[in-house]
Design a protein around this motif. Sequence first.
Motif, PDB file in Angstrom:
ATOM      1  N   SER A  87      -3.656 -24.020  21.890  1.00 58.97           N
ATOM      2  CA  SER A  87      -4.486 -23.639  20.733  1.00 58.97           C
ATOM      3  C   SER A  87      -3.632 -23.729  19.474  1.00 58.97           C
ATOM      4  O   SER A  87      -3.111 -22.722  18.978  1.00 58.97           O
ATOM      5  CB  SER A  87      -5.033 -22.211  20.913  1.00 58.97           C
ATOM      6  OG  SER A  87      -5.694 -22.077  22.149  1.00 58.97           O
ATOM      7  N   PRO A  88      -3.452 -24.913  18.914  1.00 55.02           N
ATOM      8  CA  PRO A  88      -2.508 -25.117  17.802  1.00 55.02           C
ATOM      9  C   PRO A  88      -2.882 -24.410  16.505  1.00 55.02           C
ATOM     10  O   PRO A  88      -2.016 -24.238  15.641  1.00 55.02           O
ATOM     11  CB  PRO A  88      -2.515 -26.639  17.617  1.00 55.02           C
ATOM     12  CG  PRO A  88      -3.833 -27.086  18.180  1.00 55.02           C
ATOM     13  CD  PRO A  88      -4.108 -26.170  19.323  1.00 55.02           C
ATOM     14  N   ARG A  89      -4.149 -23.958  16.353  1.00 53.15           N
ATOM     15  CA  ARG A  89      -4.574 -23.315  15.108  1.00 53.15           C
ATOM     16  C   ARG A  89      -4.862 -21.827  15.275  1.00 53.15           C
ATOM     17  O   ARG A  89      -5.439 -21.200  14.378  1.00 53.15           O
ATOM     18  CB  ARG A  89      -5.817 -24.012  14.555  1.00 53.15           C
ATOM     19  CG  ARG A  89      -5.598 -25.473  14.209  1.00 53.15           C
ATOM     20  CD  ARG A  89      -6.873 -26.108  13.681  1.00 53.15           C
ATOM     21  NE  ARG A  89      -6.663 -27.513  13.350  1.00 53.15           N
ATOM     22  CZ  ARG A  89      -7.612 -28.326  12.896  1.00 53.15           C
ATOM     23  NH1 ARG A  89      -8.844 -27.872  12.736  1.00 53.15           N
ATOM     24  NH2 ARG A  89      -7.324 -29.594  12.629  1.00 53.15           N
ATOM     25  N   LEU A  90      -4.452 -21.262  16.373  1.00 56.52           N
ATOM     26  CA  LEU A  90      -4.769 -19.862  16.668  1.00 56.52           C
ATOM     27  C   LEU A  90      -4.165 -18.917  15.630  1.00 56.52           C
ATOM     28  O   LEU A  90      -2.979 -18.998  15.321  1.00 56.52           O
ATOM     29  CB  LEU A  90      -4.244 -19.493  18.062  1.00 56.52           C
ATOM     30  CG  LEU A  90      -4.739 -18.164  18.627  1.00 56.52           C
ATOM     31  CD1 LEU A  90      -6.245 -18.203  18.858  1.00 56.52           C
ATOM     32  CD2 LEU A  90      -4.008 -17.826  19.920  1.00 56.52           C
ATOM     33  N   LYS A  91      -5.023 -18.016  15.109  1.00 54.09           N
ATOM     34  CA  LYS A  91      -4.588 -17.042  14.106  1.00 54.09           C
ATOM     35  C   LYS A  91      -4.574 -15.610  14.643  1.00 54.09           C
ATOM     36  O   LYS A  91      -3.763 -14.792  14.215  1.00 54.09           O
ATOM     37  CB  LYS A  91      -5.492 -17.117  12.868  1.00 54.09           C
ATOM     38  CG  LYS A  91      -5.427 -18.418  12.112  1.00 54.09           C
ATOM     39  CD  LYS A  91      -6.337 -18.376  10.883  1.00 54.09           C
ATOM     40  CE  LYS A  91      -6.259 -19.682  10.108  1.00 54.09           C
ATOM     41  NZ  LYS A  91      -7.146 -19.652   8.900  1.00 54.09           N
ATOM     42  N   THR A  92      -5.497 -15.317  15.563  1.00 57.13           N
ATOM     43  CA  THR A  92      -5.624 -13.951  16.084  1.00 57.13           C
ATOM     44  C   THR A  92      -5.685 -13.980  17.604  1.00 57.13           C
ATOM     45  O   THR A  92      -6.476 -14.729  18.181  1.00 57.13           O
ATOM     46  CB  THR A  92      -6.902 -13.276  15.543  1.00 57.13           C
ATOM     47  OG1 THR A  92      -6.855 -13.244  14.117  1.00 57.13           O
ATOM     48  CG2 THR A  92      -7.009 -11.843  16.061  1.00 57.13           C
TER      49      THR A  92
ATOM     50  N   VAL B  66       4.921 -16.611  11.175  1.00 59.80           N
ATOM     51  CA  VAL B  66       4.039 -16.124  10.100  1.00 59.80           C
ATOM     52  C   VAL B  66       3.261 -14.883  10.543  1.00 59.80           C
ATOM     53  O   VAL B  66       2.287 -14.500   9.904  1.00 59.80           O
ATOM     54  CB  VAL B  66       3.059 -17.233   9.658  1.00 59.80           C
ATOM     55  CG1 VAL B  66       3.812 -18.391   9.029  1.00 59.80           C
ATOM     56  CG2 VAL B  66       2.198 -17.703  10.816  1.00 59.80           C
ATOM     57  N   LEU B  67       3.702 -14.247  11.604  1.00 56.09           N
ATOM     58  CA  LEU B  67       3.008 -13.064  12.137  1.00 56.09           C
ATOM     59  C   LEU B  67       3.058 -11.920  11.134  1.00 56.09           C
ATOM     60  O   LEU B  67       4.115 -11.596  10.594  1.00 56.09           O
ATOM     61  CB  LEU B  67       3.652 -12.628  13.456  1.00 56.09           C
ATOM     62  CG  LEU B  67       2.905 -11.560  14.255  1.00 56.09           C
ATOM     63  CD1 LEU B  67       1.570 -12.111  14.762  1.00 56.09           C
ATOM     64  CD2 LEU B  67       3.760 -11.071  15.428  1.00 56.09           C
TER      65      LEU B  67
ATOM     66  N   LYS C  37      -1.165 -14.959  13.047  1.00 56.59           N
ATOM     67  CA  LYS C  37      -0.906 -13.904  12.072  1.00 56.59           C
ATOM     68  C   LYS C  37      -1.122 -12.500  12.633  1.00 56.59           C
ATOM     69  O   LYS C  37      -0.588 -11.533  12.086  1.00 56.59           O
ATOM     70  CB  LYS C  37      -1.792 -14.102  10.843  1.00 56.59           C
ATOM     71  CG  LYS C  37      -1.495 -15.387  10.082  1.00 56.59           C
ATOM     72  CD  LYS C  37      -2.372 -15.517   8.846  1.00 56.59           C
ATOM     73  CE  LYS C  37      -2.035 -16.805   8.082  1.00 56.59           C
ATOM     74  NZ  LYS C  37      -2.884 -16.964   6.882  1.00 56.59           N
ATOM     75  N   ARG C  38      -1.903 -12.406  13.690  1.00 56.56           N
ATOM     76  CA  ARG C  38      -2.176 -11.079  14.237  1.00 56.56           C
ATOM     77  C   ARG C  38      -2.228 -11.157  15.760  1.00 56.56           C
ATOM     78  O   ARG C  38      -2.869 -12.041  16.320  1.00 56.56           O
ATOM     79  CB  ARG C  38      -3.501 -10.541  13.704  1.00 56.56           C
ATOM     80  CG  ARG C  38      -3.867  -9.163  14.236  1.00 56.56           C
ATOM     81  CD  ARG C  38      -5.262  -8.756  13.831  1.00 56.56           C
ATOM     82  NE  ARG C  38      -5.649  -7.480  14.424  1.00 56.56           N
ATOM     83  CZ  ARG C  38      -6.886  -7.005  14.449  1.00 56.56           C
ATOM     84  NH1 ARG C  38      -7.869  -7.701  13.895  1.00 56.56           N
ATOM     85  NH2 ARG C  38      -7.142  -5.840  15.012  1.00 56.56           N
ATOM     86  N   ALA C  39      -1.568 -10.203  16.417  1.00 55.92           N
ATOM     87  CA  ALA C  39      -1.595 -10.117  17.880  1.00 55.92           C
ATOM     88  C   ALA C  39      -1.811  -8.667  18.285  1.00 55.92           C
ATOM     89  O   ALA C  39      -1.289  -7.744  17.649  1.00 55.92           O
ATOM     90  CB  ALA C  39      -0.296 -10.649  18.471  1.00 55.92           C
ATOM     91  N   ARG C  40      -2.587  -8.488  19.361  1.00 54.39           N
ATOM     92  CA  ARG C  40      -2.871  -7.143  19.860  1.00 54.39           C
ATOM     93  C   ARG C  40      -2.766  -7.156  21.381  1.00 54.39           C
ATOM     94  O   ARG C  40      -3.340  -8.007  22.051  1.00 54.39           O
ATOM     95  CB  ARG C  40      -4.274  -6.686  19.449  1.00 54.39           C
ATOM     96  CG  ARG C  40      -4.694  -5.343  20.055  1.00 54.39           C
ATOM     97  CD  ARG C  40      -6.153  -5.046  19.755  1.00 54.39           C
ATOM     98  NE  ARG C  40      -6.618  -3.869  20.487  1.00 54.39           N
ATOM     99  CZ  ARG C  40      -6.650  -2.637  19.992  1.00 54.39           C
ATOM    100  NH1 ARG C  40      -6.262  -2.425  18.753  1.00 54.39           N
ATOM    101  NH2 ARG C  40      -7.074  -1.632  20.722  1.00 54.39           N
ATOM    102  N   PHE C  41      -2.029  -6.175  21.923  1.00 58.59           N
ATOM    103  CA  PHE C  41      -1.870  -6.055  23.367  1.00 58.59           C
ATOM    104  C   PHE C  41      -2.217  -4.638  23.807  1.00 58.59           C
ATOM    105  O   PHE C  41      -1.760  -3.661  23.198  1.00 58.59           O
ATOM    106  CB  PHE C  41      -0.422  -6.376  23.788  1.00 58.59           C
ATOM    107  CG  PHE C  41      -0.106  -7.843  23.795  1.00 58.59           C
ATOM    108  CD1 PHE C  41      -0.166  -8.570  24.969  1.00 58.59           C
ATOM    109  CD2 PHE C  41       0.237  -8.487  22.618  1.00 58.59           C
ATOM    110  CE1 PHE C  41       0.126  -9.927  24.975  1.00 58.59           C
ATOM    111  CE2 PHE C  41       0.530  -9.833  22.608  1.00 58.59           C
ATOM    112  CZ  PHE C  41       0.472 -10.561  23.794  1.00 58.59           C
ATOM    113  N   ASN C  42      -3.014  -4.538  24.845  1.00 58.27           N
ATOM    114  CA  ASN C  42      -3.284  -3.250  25.480  1.00 58.27           C
ATOM    115  C   ASN C  42      -2.345  -3.115  26.671  1.00 58.27           C
ATOM    116  O   ASN C  42      -2.491  -3.813  27.675  1.00 58.27           O
ATOM    117  CB  ASN C  42      -4.750  -3.175  25.945  1.00 58.27           C
ATOM    118  CG  ASN C  42      -5.709  -3.007  24.800  1.00 58.27           C
ATOM    119  OD1 ASN C  42      -5.684  -3.781  23.849  1.00 58.27           O
ATOM    120  ND2 ASN C  42      -6.549  -2.001  24.885  1.00 58.27           N
ATOM    121  N   PHE C  43      -1.377  -2.217  26.554  1.00 59.92           N
ATOM    122  CA  PHE C  43      -0.350  -2.088  27.575  1.00 59.92           C
ATOM    123  C   PHE C  43      -0.834  -1.284  28.769  1.00 59.92           C
ATOM    124  O   PHE C  43      -1.411  -0.199  28.621  1.00 59.92           O
ATOM    125  CB  PHE C  43       0.898  -1.433  26.977  1.00 59.92           C
ATOM    126  CG  PHE C  43       1.916  -2.429  26.489  1.00 59.92           C
ATOM    127  CD1 PHE C  43       3.189  -2.437  27.014  1.00 59.92           C
ATOM    128  CD2 PHE C  43       1.589  -3.365  25.527  1.00 59.92           C
ATOM    129  CE1 PHE C  43       4.130  -3.360  26.566  1.00 59.92           C
ATOM    130  CE2 PHE C  43       2.507  -4.282  25.081  1.00 59.92           C
ATOM    131  CZ  PHE C  43       3.800  -4.286  25.604  1.00 59.92           C
TER     132      PHE C  43
END
Length: 446
Positions: free
Chosen positions: A348-353, A407-408, A382-388
């Motif tokens: 996914s070369p354009r993934l932002k979130t 660029v995160l 730019k944004r990442a979210r993980f549920n641990f």
Amino acid sequence: MANSPGQTTSLTSNGHEASLKACRRYCDRISDLQDALTLQILSFLPTKQAVATSVLSKRWVRLWTLVPNFDLQDSEICRIDEQAKQKFVHIVYRVLLLNKAGFAEKFRLHCIADYGQPFISTWICSAMERGLQQVDISFSETNSELKKLPSGLFLMKTLKILKLHGYIMVDVPVSVCLPSLKILHLLWVSYANVKSVNCLISGCPNLEELRIDAFIRLENMVHFNISTPTLNSLSLDLRSCRDIQYLQKRVEINTPCLKYLNLSFYGHRYIVKTFPSLVDANISILGSYGTEEVRVLNGVKCLKLRGSLEHFALPPARRSFPSFVNLTQLQLHGKINLVVALLFLQNSPRLKTLAVHDEASDRLRRWELPKLVPICLETSLKRARFNFEGLEGELEMVEYILKNAKVLRTMEIYTGNDLSSDSKLCLLKKLSMLPRSSETCQLSFD
């Protein structure tokens, strides 16, 4: 010169009267509204409430009879109280008889109690005579017989919205003609046969939104055909009873203008050509279904995958994993396997979130560092979210993203109630010490 006591009393009295008059004018502003605007306001109310406004003044006594909408809904008490049930029947007949609008834009009938086929047919036919544009019918009485709808309902050229829910038997005529229909919802209704569904859909040449939630009980209901060139929103949740689970079930989809897709995989095989215009897809997968179908989503911009996704990490699926060239937002929720998350990053070369909630799958919890850094980490994420959930691989994945995402802006970590306070504190310390490629990256920990 000072006012005398008499003058003071007079001024006070006059001021009080003026204030009362102003208050009355303010409180009765609604009476100054033109009839057209008042009718528009009443059209947003359930019919029972609109009728209740007749007590406000003489002007309002018959105003509700000009409202071009019927919004009829009984209450839970009607299921157990025969008197309440008969009162609702009386209200429906009275409303249909006294309405003088001449036409009806909307007919909404939601019944909890069972009123019998003769009543239902009479009410619907009476409303149909007024050139309906919207129909919303729901029957929720589980102990009653399935209600049939007048065949003329499927021949209304003025109808734009049709929503059917619950204990309804959809048995359409051979020829369906709904040229103006834009929105069709069929939620947990029953069908005489698969032709009823296919004929109904094919009889709506300008359909834009289709939603079907169905529990398939009959062997003649295992093959669906959805071929609608104008459709831009499709939602399918098809489930089968145990008696026909052994049968091959398929849904053929040909919707070249589709923009929004919501699919649940519970045993049906979806035969899809392409979705060249797809913007948003929400896919729920049970078991090993959906591998082939996900490949045709390669042009989607926003993708949400839920359910059992472990099989995407197995060698056969990994070798043919598609490239999501337009994907900018991705949510993975369920038994995911972090290898699947990595596959999406690599393709996914354009993934932002990116949002990942891995429910601790039993297989392949660990993953190997890729030889090349995914393009999206270097240019767009730019944004990442993980549920641990407490797995070792989760921390490794977060560490890898922080180290390489240039660029995160935000890394969000959500732990819920599964981890103890000490474990959370220890995790926070580890996360805070991890190196970050992006100088502007903020760590959010909940």
